[in-house]
Design an enzyme around this catalytic site. Structure first.
Site, short mmCIF file in Angstrom:
data_model
loop_
_atom_site.label_atom_id
_atom_site.label_comp_id
_atom_site.label_asym_id
_atom_site.label_seq_id
_atom_site.Cartn_x
_atom_site.Cartn_y
_atom_site.Cartn_z
N ASN A 78 0.74 -1.17 -0.07
CA ASN A 78 0.04 0.13 0.04
C ASN A 78 0.78 1.21 -0.10
O ASN A 78 1.42 1.51 0.98
CB ASN A 78 -0.86 -0.06 1.20
CG ASN A 78 -1.67 1.21 1.41
OD1 ASN A 78 -1.83 2.00 0.41
ND2 ASN A 78 -2.30 1.37 2.65
N TRP A 79 1.05 2.01 -1.02
CA TRP A 79 1.88 3.08 -1.25
C TRP A 79 1.37 4.25 -0.68
O TRP A 79 2.02 5.50 -0.54
CB TRP A 79 2.34 3.31 -2.84
CG TRP A 79 2.94 2.28 -3.31
CD1 TRP A 79 3.75 0.99 -2.63
CD2 TRP A 79 3.46 2.11 -4.73
NE1 TRP A 79 4.14 0.50 -3.74
CE2 TRP A 79 4.20 0.95 -5.09
CE3 TRP A 79 2.91 2.97 -5.85
CZ2 TRP A 79 4.50 0.47 -6.26
CZ3 TRP A 79 3.43 2.81 -7.07
CH2 TRP A 79 4.10 1.54 -7.36
N LYS A 80 0.05 4.39 -0.30
CA LYS A 80 -0.74 5.46 0.26
C LYS A 80 -0.42 6.63 -0.55
O LYS A 80 -0.20 6.25 -1.89
CB LYS A 80 -0.23 5.69 1.71
CG LYS A 80 -0.33 4.38 2.42
CD LYS A 80 -0.16 4.81 3.97
CE LYS A 80 -0.32 3.22 4.81
NZ LYS A 80 -0.23 3.52 6.18
N HIS B 214 -9.55 1.13 4.83
CA HIS B 214 -8.37 1.21 5.65
C HIS B 214 -8.30 2.19 6.65
O HIS B 214 -9.48 2.96 6.74
CB HIS B 214 -7.37 1.84 4.62
CG HIS B 214 -5.86 1.76 5.25
ND1 HIS B 214 -5.45 2.90 6.02
CD2 HIS B 214 -4.78 1.00 5.13
CE1 HIS B 214 -4.27 2.63 6.50
NE2 HIS B 214 -4.04 1.63 5.91
N GLU C 264 -7.03 4.57 7.83
CA GLU C 264 -6.80 5.93 7.33
C GLU C 264 -8.25 6.72 6.75
O GLU C 264 -8.62 7.61 6.89
CB GLU C 264 -5.46 6.30 6.57
CG GLU C 264 -4.37 6.01 7.27
CD GLU C 264 -3.17 5.60 6.49
OE1 GLU C 264 -3.30 5.71 5.24
OE2 GLU C 264 -2.27 4.99 7.13
N GLU D 111 -5.31 -4.89 10.66
CA GLU D 111 -4.33 -4.02 10.53
C GLU D 111 -4.71 -3.31 11.84
O GLU D 111 -5.55 -2.16 12.13
CB GLU D 111 -4.40 -2.83 9.36
CG GLU D 111 -4.19 -3.54 8.24
CD GLU D 111 -3.38 -2.77 7.08
OE1 GLU D 111 -2.42 -2.98 6.73
OE2 GLU D 111 -4.04 -1.59 6.96
N GLY E 30 2.15 2.14 10.64
CA GLY E 30 3.41 3.39 10.54
C GLY E 30 3.89 3.86 11.97
O GLY E 30 4.79 4.84 11.85
N SER F 62 3.14 -2.16 10.29
CA SER F 62 4.71 -2.10 10.48
C SER F 62 5.18 -3.62 10.16
O SER F 62 6.10 -4.00 10.67
CB SER F 62 5.07 -1.86 11.89
OG SER F 62 4.75 -0.62 12.21
N GLY G 271 2.79 -1.24 4.27
CA GLY G 271 2.76 0.33 4.03
C GLY G 271 4.30 0.69 3.52
O GLY G 271 4.68 0.45 2.59
N GLY G 272 4.84 1.33 4.56
CA GLY G 272 6.08 1.75 4.71
C GLY G 272 7.15 0.97 3.81
O GLY G 272 7.85 1.53 3.11
P1 PGA Z 1 2.83 0.29 7.69
O1 PGA Z 1 1.35 0.61 7.14
O2 PGA Z 1 3.38 -0.98 7.24
O3 PGA Z 1 3.50 1.56 7.19
O4 PGA Z 1 2.47 0.15 9.16
C1 PGA Z 1 0.41 -0.56 6.77
C2 PGA Z 1 -0.82 0.07 6.05
O5 PGA Z 1 -1.32 1.14 6.56
O6 PGA Z 1 -1.41 -0.64 5.41
#
Ligand code: PGA
Length: 251
Positions: free
Chosen positions: A10-12, A96, A98, A168, A174, A214, A235-236
């Site tokens: 997930n590149w956001k 998600h 977010e 998640e 993050g 993470s 994500g990251g």
């Molecule tokens: P993260 O994000 O790996 O940076 O914790 C995961 C996500 O939000 O899908």
């Protein structure tokens, strides 16, 4: 029934076209010769038309991070699942944290989006998870139950095998703080039990459940070693070719 194994990135709201293209090029090579693994990247919406060209001829797949629940109409700024299908998206993230927290998306809206994606033959990856407060208050299992059940209420059971869930925990996204493999496994089992209660053993064993929060090369193998963890939503670490490749290479 064998479950799908998925590593999703997930590149956001990150990466410009050149950066995204070179990341995809490095991943294409790593995903070769892994027939039992689906690797999917989720670029920002505006990059989706390019993604189709970048991955063509490879087994790397791509999806969208969000969509609206109607197929067309007066919804300024939104993206139609029908358009995503036409652009070649095989997957779409839904709900998600977010989207839930920043954009106020409700369980009902997430259910409608999931239904629209199923209609368009796009695999929805439905994200669920609790906040730190909810975990500390001991209400996390209830929270996840309400998130999962609102999807069940919106989608006909005959399509449930096309659903993918991603657990998640919000406190792990993050933050560098990963759920321990045992903490994650407990929730994955809880989700599977919820499916079993509503729909029986076959569906419960057939639906893939990913872990996100993470996830990184140093914890991927241990998380993926758990019986009920069928993949990762990253994500990251999915923004860095080396880290994401190392996660894929666990297979
Ligand atoms: P993260 O994000 O790996 O940076 O914790 C995961 C996500 O939000 O899908």
């Amino acid at each position: 029934m064998a479950r799908r194994t998925i590593i999703a990135g997930n590149w956001k709201m990150n990466l410009l076209p050149d950066q995204a293209e070179s990341l995809v090029m490095s991943l294409v090579a790593v995903t070769e010769n892994k027939p039992d693994l689906e690797v999917v990247v989720f670029p920002p919406t505006a990059l989706i038309p390019y993604a189709g060209e970048w991955v063509s001829g490879s087994s790397l797949q791509f999806g969208a991070q969000n969509c609206w629940h109607e197929l067309s109409g007066a919804f300024t700024g939104e993206t139609s699942p029908e358009l995503l299908r036409a652009l070649g998206c095989g997957y779409c993230l839904v709900g998600h944290s977010e989207r839930r927290e920043i954009f106020g998306e409700s369980n009902d809206l997430i259910g409608l989006k999931t239904r629209a994606l199923i209609q368009m033959k796009i695999t929805p990856i439905i994200c669920v998870g609790e906040s730190l407060d909810e975990r500390e208050a001991g209400t996390h299992l209830e929270k996840i139950k309400s998130q999962v059940e609102s999807v069940f209420d919106a989608v006909e059971m005959s399509s449930w095998l096309r659903l993918v869930f991603a657990y998640e925990p919000i406190w792990a996204i993050g933050t560098g703080k990963t759920a321990t493999p045992d903490q994650a496994e407990e929730i994955h089992r809880h989700i599977r039990d919820l499916i079993r209660e509503r729909a029986g053993e076959a569906l419960s064993e057939g639906i893939s459940i990913l872990y996100g929060g993470s996830a990184k090369p140093s914890n991927a193998a241990e998380l993926l070693g758990k019986e009920n963890i069928d993949g990762l939503l990253v994500g990251g670490a999915s923004l860095k070719a080396e880290d994401f490749s190392n996660i894929i290479s666990v297979f």
